[in-house]
Motif scaffolding. Structure first.
Motif, PDB file in Angstrom:
ATOM      1  N   ASP A 181      -3.722   0.426  -0.181  1.00  0.00           N
ATOM      2  CA  ASP A 181      -2.291   0.626  -0.396  1.00  0.00           C
ATOM      3  C   ASP A 181      -1.472  -0.011   0.729  1.00  0.00           C
ATOM      4  O   ASP A 181      -0.452  -0.666   0.480  1.00  0.00           O
ATOM      5  CB  ASP A 181      -2.012   2.128  -0.500  1.00  0.00           C
TER       6      ASP A 181
ATOM      7  N   TRP B  86      -8.500   4.172  -0.190  1.00  0.00           N
ATOM      8  CA  TRP B  86      -7.301   3.954  -0.996  1.00  0.00           C
ATOM      9  C   TRP B  86      -6.100   3.664  -0.086  1.00  0.00           C
ATOM     10  O   TRP B  86      -5.301   2.767  -0.369  1.00  0.00           O
ATOM     11  CB  TRP B  86      -7.013   5.178  -1.869  1.00  0.00           C
TER      12      TRP B  86
ATOM     13  N   ARG C 214      -3.376   2.727  -8.295  1.00  0.00           N
ATOM     14  CA  ARG C 214      -2.477   3.617  -7.562  1.00  0.00           C
ATOM     15  C   ARG C 214      -2.390   5.014  -8.172  1.00  0.00           C
ATOM     16  O   ARG C 214      -1.763   5.906  -7.599  1.00  0.00           O
ATOM     17  CB  ARG C 214      -1.086   3.014  -7.440  1.00  0.00           C
TER      18      ARG C 214
ATOM     19  N   TRP D 187      -9.472  -0.184  -6.750  1.00  0.00           N
ATOM     20  CA  TRP D 187      -8.541   0.933  -6.632  1.00  0.00           C
ATOM     21  C   TRP D 187      -7.321   0.705  -7.527  1.00  0.00           C
ATOM     22  O   TRP D 187      -6.799  -0.405  -7.600  1.00  0.00           O
ATOM     23  CB  TRP D 187      -8.043   1.081  -5.205  1.00  0.00           C
TER      24      TRP D 187
ATOM     25  N   PRO E 169      -9.970   9.387  -2.271  1.00  0.00           N
ATOM     26  CA  PRO E 169      -9.182   8.296  -1.688  1.00  0.00           C
ATOM     27  C   PRO E 169      -9.427   8.081  -0.198  1.00  0.00           C
ATOM     28  O   PRO E 169      -9.114   7.012   0.328  1.00  0.00           O
ATOM     29  CB  PRO E 169      -7.732   8.727  -1.943  1.00  0.00           C
TER      30      PRO E 169
ATOM     31  N   ARG F 138      -8.198   9.472  -6.746  1.00  0.00           N
ATOM     32  CA  ARG F 138      -7.601   8.257  -7.295  1.00  0.00           C
ATOM     33  C   ARG F 138      -8.595   7.610  -8.249  1.00  0.00           C
ATOM     34  O   ARG F 138      -9.781   7.915  -8.233  1.00  0.00           O
ATOM     35  CB  ARG F 138      -7.241   7.288  -6.170  1.00  0.00           C
TER      36      ARG F 138
END
Length: 246
Positions: free
Chosen positions: A100, A96, A186, A184, A229, A205
């Protein structure tokens, strides 16, 4: 930048990621959740959403490689795999935090669960991006009928090129929001407002959309998968980014 598609598509702009334009999703009411599926997808209700834009495809190995080269970020775990690492396939083997970091580098972010559902379901709460007809080999890259093995009925034993399965596009022209790779979001995994608390607790997540080895039960626009994550060894998990309206 003009994108030629064989189906009606929303407005698009080139966006900051070369080869992966952003598709505009207009503001307005849409259906979120469902009452006839797993407990953690309830309740079904109408939400009022802000406009946003979402990548037309999952982020590919080529696109993720450019980010790695520009920033020194660690490569995807399957970057050198003979199939999973092909340039035109969705990047897999990313945590994750990796996903991100990629989105933020380009001034974007991972989609929220409501953003994912609006992009995937349209405004009326369809079960699939193309409507309510069940998935078939022309619409989605999926797995065997029993979880969780891949098969090649759709032409691909594992991931398919991110530009594949035009027949499964959403009404705005976004590709592979169901199938190919889990994506994924958020959001932290938690019950929806008014829903029942999930059976497991922890800083998970949410992944959405199913993948190349998903059975039909996991291959819907509403299925929610709670995931660690930090885990970056999944061969069936990737992502795409959004640009949100303030």
């Amino acid at each position: 930048m003009v994108i030629a598609l064989a189906f009606p598509a929303a407005a698009a702009d080139a966006g900051p990621i070369a080869g992966n334009p952003l598709i505009e999703i207009p503001a307005g009411a849409f259906v979120f959740g469902r009452d006839d599926g797993p407990e953690n997808e309830r309740p079904r209700r109408a939400l009022e959403g802000r406009a946003f834009a979402i990548n037309r495809t999952e982020i590919t190995n080529r696109q993720y490689g450019r980010f790695v080269n520009a920033t020194g970020h660690r490569p995807a775990f399957y970057a050198n795999h003979p199939i999973l690492g092909l340039d035109d396939r969705p990047v897999v083997g990313v945590s994750w935090g990796d996903a991100d970091a990629f989105c933020h580098y380009y001034g974007l972010e991972l989609p929220s669960e409501p953003q994912y559902e609006r992009a995937a379901r349209g405004t009326k709460g369809d079960a699939f991006p193309w409507g309510d007809a069940p998935p078939d080999e022309t619409r989605a890259n999926s797995g065997a009928d029993v979880c969780c093995s891949g098969d090649a009925r759709d032409g691909y034993a594992m991931t398919a090129p991110a530009e594949s399965f035009a027949a499964g596009a959403s009404k705005e022209g976004v590709l592979n929001l169901v199938g190919n790779v889990w994506e994924w979001t958020r959001d932290l995994y938690a019950p929806y407002e008014g829903g029942t608390a999930p059976g497991s607790a922890g800083p998970y997540r949410v992944l959405r959309g199913g993948s190349w080895n998903s059975d039909p039960d996991h291959l819907t626009t509403t299925y929610r998968l709670a995931y660690d994550p930090e885990f970056r060894f999944s061969a069936n998990g990737g992502f795409r980014c959004v640009r949100s309206t303030p």
